[in-house]
Design a protein around this motif. Structure first.
Motif, PDB file in Angstrom:
ATOM      1  N   VAL A 133      36.847  90.137  52.910  1.00  0.00           N
ATOM      2  CA  VAL A 133      36.286  90.571  54.186  1.00  0.00           C
ATOM      3  C   VAL A 133      36.446  92.080  54.286  1.00  0.00           C
ATOM      4  CG1 VAL A 133      36.457  90.397  56.689  1.00  0.00           C
ATOM      5  CG2 VAL A 133      36.830  88.373  55.273  1.00  0.00           C
ATOM      6  N   LEU A 134      35.348  92.775  54.621  1.00  0.00           N
ATOM      7  CA  LEU A 134      35.368  94.230  54.717  1.00  0.00           C
ATOM      8  C   LEU A 134      35.746  94.683  56.121  1.00  0.00           C
ATOM      9  CD1 LEU A 134      32.037  95.035  52.850  1.00  0.00           C
ATOM     10  CD2 LEU A 134      34.358  95.227  51.950  1.00  0.00           C
ATOM     11  N   ALA A 135      36.553  95.722  56.209  1.00  0.00           N
ATOM     12  CA  ALA A 135      36.852  96.339  57.495  1.00  0.00           C
ATOM     13  C   ALA A 135      35.601  97.065  57.973  1.00  0.00           C
ATOM     14  CB  ALA A 135      38.005  97.324  57.342  1.00  0.00           C
ATOM     15  N   SER A 136      35.428  97.181  59.283  1.00  0.00           N
ATOM     16  CA  SER A 136      34.203  97.781  59.819  1.00  0.00           C
ATOM     17  C   SER A 136      34.019  99.223  59.370  1.00  0.00           C
ATOM     18  CB  SER A 136      34.190  97.695  61.337  1.00  0.00           C
ATOM     19  OG  SER A 136      35.295  98.407  61.861  1.00  0.00           O
ATOM     20  N   ASN A 137      35.100  99.970  59.142  1.00  0.00           N
ATOM     21  CA  ASN A 137      34.947 101.355  58.700  1.00  0.00           C
ATOM     22  C   ASN A 137      34.660 101.464  57.207  1.00  0.00           C
ATOM     23  OD1 ASN A 137      37.444 100.584  57.858  1.00  0.00           O
ATOM     24  ND2 ASN A 137      38.531 102.385  58.619  1.00  0.00           N
ATOM     25  N   ALA A 138      34.788 100.373  56.454  1.00  0.00           N
ATOM     26  CA  ALA A 138      34.507 100.377  55.015  1.00  0.00           C
ATOM     27  C   ALA A 138      33.056 100.030  54.718  1.00  0.00           C
ATOM     28  CB  ALA A 138      35.417  99.389  54.297  1.00  0.00           C
ATOM     29  N   LYS A 139      32.330  99.559  55.705  1.00  0.00           N
ATOM     30  CA  LYS A 139      30.939  99.170  55.501  1.00  0.00           C
ATOM     31  C   LYS A 139      30.056 100.404  55.393  1.00  0.00           C
ATOM     32  CE  LYS A 139      31.339  95.097  58.385  1.00  0.00           C
ATOM     33  NZ  LYS A 139      30.848  94.489  59.608  1.00  0.00           N
ATOM     34  N   GLU A 140      29.032 100.284  54.562  1.00  0.00           N
ATOM     35  CA  GLU A 140      28.055 101.355  54.482  1.00  0.00           C
ATOM     36  C   GLU A 140      27.031 101.178  55.580  1.00  0.00           C
ATOM     37  OE1 GLU A 140      26.413 102.782  51.069  1.00  0.00           O
ATOM     38  OE2 GLU A 140      28.224 102.637  49.886  1.00  0.00           O
ATOM     39  N   LYS A 141      26.418 102.285  55.976  1.00  0.00           N
ATOM     40  CA  LYS A 141      25.378 102.224  56.991  1.00  0.00           C
ATOM     41  C   LYS A 141      24.186 101.452  56.435  1.00  0.00           C
ATOM     42  CE  LYS A 141      22.810 105.100  60.151  1.00  0.00           C
ATOM     43  NZ  LYS A 141      22.534 106.416  60.658  1.00  0.00           N
ATOM     44  N   PRO A 142      23.655 100.473  57.179  1.00  0.00           N
ATOM     45  CA  PRO A 142      22.509  99.687  56.691  1.00  0.00           C
ATOM     46  C   PRO A 142      21.302 100.572  56.419  1.00  0.00           C
ATOM     47  CG  PRO A 142      23.432  98.733  58.680  1.00  0.00           C
ATOM     48  CD  PRO A 142      24.080 100.066  58.500  1.00  0.00           C
ATOM     49  N   GLN A 143      20.511 100.169  55.431  1.00  0.00           N
ATOM     50  CA  GLN A 143      19.339 100.946  55.070  1.00  0.00           C
ATOM     51  C   GLN A 143      18.062 100.122  55.100  1.00  0.00           C
ATOM     52  OE1 GLN A 143      21.623 102.633  51.498  1.00  0.00           O
ATOM     53  NE2 GLN A 143      19.972 104.068  51.845  1.00  0.00           N
ATOM     54  N   THR A 144      18.099  98.913  55.645  1.00  0.00           N
ATOM     55  CA  THR A 144      16.894  98.108  55.776  1.00  0.00           C
ATOM     56  C   THR A 144      16.779  97.607  57.205  1.00  0.00           C
ATOM     57  OG1 THR A 144      18.025  96.081  55.118  1.00  0.00           O
ATOM     58  CG2 THR A 144      16.926  97.312  53.378  1.00  0.00           C
ATOM     59  N   GLY A 145      15.559  97.345  57.607  1.00  0.00           N
ATOM     60  CA  GLY A 145      15.325  96.833  58.945  1.00  0.00           C
ATOM     61  C   GLY A 145      13.910  96.307  59.081  1.00  0.00           C
ATOM     62  N   LYS A 146      13.678  95.652  60.201  1.00  0.00           N
ATOM     63  CA  LYS A 146      12.368  95.068  60.475  1.00  0.00           C
ATOM     64  C   LYS A 146      11.650  95.908  61.525  1.00  0.00           C
ATOM     65  CE  LYS A 146      10.190  90.691  61.496  1.00  0.00           C
ATOM     66  NZ  LYS A 146      10.390  89.273  61.739  1.00  0.00           N
ATOM     67  N   ILE A 147      10.399  96.243  61.265  1.00  0.00           N
ATOM     68  CA  ILE A 147       9.613  97.055  62.199  1.00  0.00           C
ATOM     69  C   ILE A 147       9.191  96.192  63.373  1.00  0.00           C
ATOM     70  CG2 ILE A 147       7.484  98.373  62.523  1.00  0.00           C
ATOM     71  CD1 ILE A 147       7.671  99.201  59.604  1.00  0.00           C
ATOM     72  N   ASP A 154      10.425 109.084  56.848  1.00  0.00           N
ATOM     73  CA  ASP A 154      11.799 108.654  56.549  1.00  0.00           C
ATOM     74  C   ASP A 154      11.845 107.261  55.914  1.00  0.00           C
ATOM     75  OD1 ASP A 154      12.913 111.013  57.551  1.00  0.00           O
ATOM     76  OD2 ASP A 154      12.963 110.196  59.588  1.00  0.00           O
ATOM     77  N   LEU A 155      10.716 106.563  55.891  1.00  0.00           N
ATOM     78  CA  LEU A 155      10.654 105.239  55.261  1.00  0.00           C
ATOM     79  C   LEU A 155      10.461 105.434  53.761  1.00  0.00           C
ATOM     80  CD1 LEU A 155       8.297 103.425  57.770  1.00  0.00           C
ATOM     81  CD2 LEU A 155      10.797 103.394  57.713  1.00  0.00           C
ATOM     82  N   MET A 156      11.216 104.656  52.961  1.00  0.00           N
ATOM     83  CA  MET A 156      11.147 104.801  51.508  1.00  0.00           C
ATOM     84  C   MET A 156      10.328 103.690  50.851  1.00  0.00           C
ATOM     85  SD  MET A 156      14.996 106.064  50.567  1.00  0.00           S
ATOM     86  CE  MET A 156      15.731 104.474  50.924  1.00  0.00           C
ATOM     87  N   ALA A 157      10.369 102.471  51.431  1.00  0.00           N
ATOM     88  CA  ALA A 157       9.684 101.359  50.779  1.00  0.00           C
ATOM     89  C   ALA A 157       9.480 100.204  51.760  1.00  0.00           C
ATOM     90  CB  ALA A 157      10.491 100.853  49.587  1.00  0.00           C
ATOM     91  N   ILE A 158       8.507  99.376  51.446  1.00  0.00           N
ATOM     92  CA  ILE A 158       8.292  98.110  52.156  1.00  0.00           C
ATOM     93  C   ILE A 158       8.908  97.031  51.283  1.00  0.00           C
ATOM     94  CG2 ILE A 158       6.598  96.461  53.004  1.00  0.00           C
ATOM     95  CD1 ILE A 158       4.673  98.885  53.337  1.00  0.00           C
ATOM     96  N   VAL A 159       9.737  96.172  51.880  1.00  0.00           N
ATOM     97  CA  VAL A 159      10.396  95.102  51.136  1.00  0.00           C
ATOM     98  C   VAL A 159       9.570  93.830  51.279  1.00  0.00           C
ATOM     99  CG1 VAL A 159      12.506  93.742  50.886  1.00  0.00           C
ATOM    100  CG2 VAL A 159      12.644  96.146  51.611  1.00  0.00           C
ATOM    101  N   ASP A 160       9.112  93.275  50.158  1.00  0.00           N
ATOM    102  CA  ASP A 160       8.316  92.030  50.180  1.00  0.00           C
ATOM    103  C   ASP A 160       9.214  90.829  50.109  1.00  0.00           C
ATOM    104  OD1 ASP A 160       5.815  93.147  50.474  1.00  0.00           O
ATOM    105  OD2 ASP A 160       5.520  93.359  48.320  1.00  0.00           O
ATOM    106  N   VAL A 208      11.477  97.157  55.961  1.00  0.00           N
ATOM    107  CA  VAL A 208      11.392  98.437  55.267  1.00  0.00           C
ATOM    108  C   VAL A 208      12.772  98.953  54.900  1.00  0.00           C
ATOM    109  CG1 VAL A 208       9.207  99.151  56.317  1.00  0.00           C
ATOM    110  CG2 VAL A 208      11.349  99.681  57.472  1.00  0.00           C
ATOM    111  N   MET A 209      12.788  99.828  53.896  1.00  0.00           N
ATOM    112  CA  MET A 209      13.989 100.572  53.535  1.00  0.00           C
ATOM    113  C   MET A 209      13.791 101.988  54.036  1.00  0.00           C
ATOM    114  SD  MET A 209      14.713  99.307  49.645  1.00  0.00           S
ATOM    115  CE  MET A 209      16.281 100.124  49.552  1.00  0.00           C
ATOM    116  N   PHE A 210      14.888 102.619  54.492  1.00  0.00           N
ATOM    117  CA  PHE A 210      14.794 103.974  55.023  1.00  0.00           C
ATOM    118  C   PHE A 210      15.983 104.796  54.577  1.00  0.00           C
ATOM    119  CE2 PHE A 210      16.215 100.916  58.186  1.00  0.00           C
ATOM    120  CZ  PHE A 210      17.495 101.367  58.484  1.00  0.00           C
TER     121      PHE A 210
END
Length: 94
Positions: free
Chosen positions: A25-39, A88-94, A64-66
């Motif tokens: 289990v990861l501590a909240s400060n050890a997580k990386e900032k998310p880089q995908t999301g839904k438009i 700022d968008l890098m790719a569309i995730v299929d 998308v990835m951003f």
């Protein structure tokens, strides 16, 4: 609902998994900032100097990835969103 202006898109960010493949289990400060999301909303696009409207290459519902630190975080009616420029968008995730 929020409606972005120009070449902006509004994204709901996908949260990172709380647990690694090995079960740690990861501590909240050890997580990386998310880089995908839904438009969830897209702007009308940029307007050229000649007045022509250029539509965006993405549409609502796409995942998308951003860039990691791109965009502005906003809260609206209790929900968190990220407002990004199309560049700022890098790719569309299929």
């Amino acid at each position: 609902m929020l409606k972005p202006l120009g070449d902006r898109v509004i994204v709901t960010v996908e949260e990172q998994e709380e647990q690694t493949v090995g079960g740690i289990v990861l501590a909240s400060n050890a997580k990386e900032k998310p880089q995908t999301g839904k438009i969830v909303a897209v702007g009308a696009g940029n307007v050229t100097d000649s007045g022509k409207q250029l539509p965006l290459a993405v549409k609502e519902g796409q995942t998308v990835m951003f860039d990691k630190y791109a965009g502005s975080e906003v809260k609206y009616e209790g929900q968190s969103y990220l407002v990004l420029h199309e560049k700022d968008l890098m790719a569309i995730v299929d």
